[in-house]
Design an enzyme around this catalytic site. Structure first.
Site, PDB file in Angstrom:
ATOM      1  N   CYS A  92      -5.653 -17.522  69.218  1.00 59.44           N
ATOM      2  CA  CYS A  92      -4.091 -16.914  69.172  1.00 59.44           C
ATOM      3  C   CYS A  92      -3.621 -16.649  70.916  1.00 59.44           C
ATOM      4  O   CYS A  92      -4.326 -16.035  71.407  1.00 59.44           O
ATOM      5  CB  CYS A  92      -4.360 -15.536  68.424  1.00 59.44           C
ATOM      6  SG  CYS A  92      -2.600 -14.592  68.523  1.00 59.44           S
ATOM      7  N   GLY A  93      -2.785 -17.597  71.148  1.00 60.88           N
ATOM      8  CA  GLY A  93      -2.264 -17.500  72.788  1.00 60.88           C
ATOM      9  C   GLY A  93      -1.489 -16.519  72.649  1.00 60.88           C
ATOM     10  O   GLY A  93      -1.675 -15.787  73.878  1.00 60.88           O
ATOM     11  N   HIS A  94      -0.597 -16.145  71.885  1.00 62.29           N
ATOM     12  CA  HIS A  94       0.209 -14.877  72.166  1.00 62.29           C
ATOM     13  C   HIS A  94      -0.480 -13.698  72.399  1.00 62.29           C
ATOM     14  O   HIS A  94      -0.324 -12.723  73.071  1.00 62.29           O
ATOM     15  CB  HIS A  94       1.492 -14.826  71.212  1.00 62.29           C
ATOM     16  CG  HIS A  94       1.230 -14.027  70.006  1.00 62.29           C
ATOM     17  ND1 HIS A  94       0.611 -14.626  68.910  1.00 62.29           N
ATOM     18  CD2 HIS A  94       1.308 -12.740  69.702  1.00 62.29           C
ATOM     19  CE1 HIS A  94       0.551 -13.470  67.905  1.00 62.29           C
ATOM     20  NE2 HIS A  94       0.885 -12.425  68.349  1.00 62.29           N
ATOM     21  N   GLY A 259       1.255 -19.604  71.074  1.00 63.24           N
ATOM     22  CA  GLY A 259       0.359 -19.938  72.271  1.00 63.24           C
ATOM     23  C   GLY A 259      -0.389 -21.229  71.942  1.00 63.24           C
ATOM     24  O   GLY A 259      -0.540 -22.138  72.744  1.00 63.24           O
ATOM     25  N   SER A 260      -1.226 -20.949  71.077  1.00 59.73           N
ATOM     26  CA  SER A 260      -2.316 -21.933  70.623  1.00 59.73           C
ATOM     27  C   SER A 260      -1.716 -23.329  70.177  1.00 59.73           C
ATOM     28  O   SER A 260      -2.146 -24.459  70.239  1.00 59.73           O
ATOM     29  CB  SER A 260      -3.254 -21.632  69.757  1.00 59.73           C
ATOM     30  OG  SER A 260      -3.083 -21.020  68.583  1.00 59.73           O
TER      31      SER A 260
END
Length: 338
Positions: A92-94, A259-260
């Site tokens: 999870c990028g965010h 993000g990802s």
């Protein structure tokens, strides 16, 4: 009498919520974060807490959050299990960006007040880094360095309710399917929200049981996590400009540029020459917020060419919460409408 109390701090990253659970979660067994994810998936009490926080009336169908856990070793500041209404994601990028801001805000990491500070974080897909940039003691941006990302399949044909389409499959900590919405007569705008949601769910379900949804080496990372529905907006002076909406899990919609998912898009663009050396992807969301992304390293991974992407964004606090579950509440841990 209150049977359950959970403390959490909420942020949003480019419009997408992230609920950091700081108190009330029992210890989760496992030697690594990836092992703890498997424990959590099978644990009734942990899933009760996840649904309590993610379902209405305390959350909603698109809620996202994380349980803080110990890191795999002393090389990371902490670990995290990412969760949503349907389960636990591998990346999870965010959320990583939000965790970087939270670590700085709370003093968990001592930051350079006028410079860059790295916050290494262990997540189920590996070790990532949130690089916090501060000015005058205030966090102004976080750059998320992803795990190695790469292309899994190109031009996979699918039959959908909107006709036959071609999709690409790539990995950015989770497996994503990318579909250019111009091929089905849509745009990534709020007025197309409903058909985009339906199409994203349909594509994920169609591809999820195929060999394209398999991680090359670790079945725990297999499965299509999300459908990235994108449109090309041409180029800026620094590189490509695209807008996307990512439909993940069972119909959750990412308000941020994802993000990802951006890492997965970077892998595709780098391979086909759309993102050259020194260029930056401007990645816009359905609500108009933006991440920027670039390639910082080319490498060989899982027997194929890959890249290490960096994605920059910012998160902002939205609230401090102490959630309770009254034992007499007939709704229990909640409900979800979708």
């Amino acid at each position: 009498m209150v049977a359950l109390t959970i403390a959490a701090t909420d942020y949003h990253t480019a419009g997408e919520p992230f609920r950091i659970v700081t108190e009330g979660v029992p210890a989760i067994a496992g030697a690594t974060v990836r092992e703890r994810r498997e424990t959590a998936r099978a644990d009734e009490e942990l899933n009760r807490i996840r649904t309590l926080l993610g379902y209405e009336p305390r959350g909603h169908a698109d809620m996202y959050g994380g349980f803080l856990v110990p890191p795999d070793d002393a090389g990371a500041a902490f670990g995290v299990l990412f969760w949503h209404k349907d389960g636990y994601s591998t990346a999870c990028g965010h959320g990583t960006i939000a965790l970087g801001v939270w670590a700085a805000d709370t003093g968990r990491i001592l930051c350079d007040p006028d410079g860059l500070t790295d916050v290494p974080i262990d997540v189920p897909s590996g070790r990532v880094t949130a690089r916090v940039r501060q000015s005058g003691g205030r966090t102004v941006a976080v750059t998320f360095r992803s795990v190695p990302s790469y292309v899994l399949a190109r031009r996979v044909g699918l039959s959908t309710s909107r006709g036959d389409v071609m999709v690409d499959v790539s990995y950015g900590g989770a497996i994503y399917v990318s579909l250019d919405v111009s091929s089905v007569g849509l745009r990534v705008t709020p007025d197309c929200y409903a058909p985009l949601l339906d199409l994203g769910r349909e594509v994920r379900r169609t591809l999820n049981g195929t060999p394209h949804a398999r991680h090359p080496s670790d079945p725990r990372l297999s499965g299509v996590y999300g459908t990235i529905l994108f449109e090309d907006l041409g180029r800026t002076t620094t590189g490509p400009h695209q807008r996307n909406v990512t439909v993940f899990a069972d119909g959750a919609v990412d308000r941020s540029p994802c993000g990802s998912g951006t890492a997965a898009r970077v892998a595709l663009l780098a391979e086909d020459g759309g993102l050259g050396a020194g260029e930056t992807l401007t990645h816009e969301s359905i609500v108009g917020t933006t991440f920027t992304a670039r390639v910082v390293e080319h490498l060989s991974v899982e027997g194929r060419s890959g890249v290490v992407p960096e994605i920059e964004g910012m998160a902002y606090p939205t609230g401090e919460h102490r959630f309770v579950l009254d034992p007499d509440d007939p709704l229990g841990s909640g409900f979800v409408l979708r």
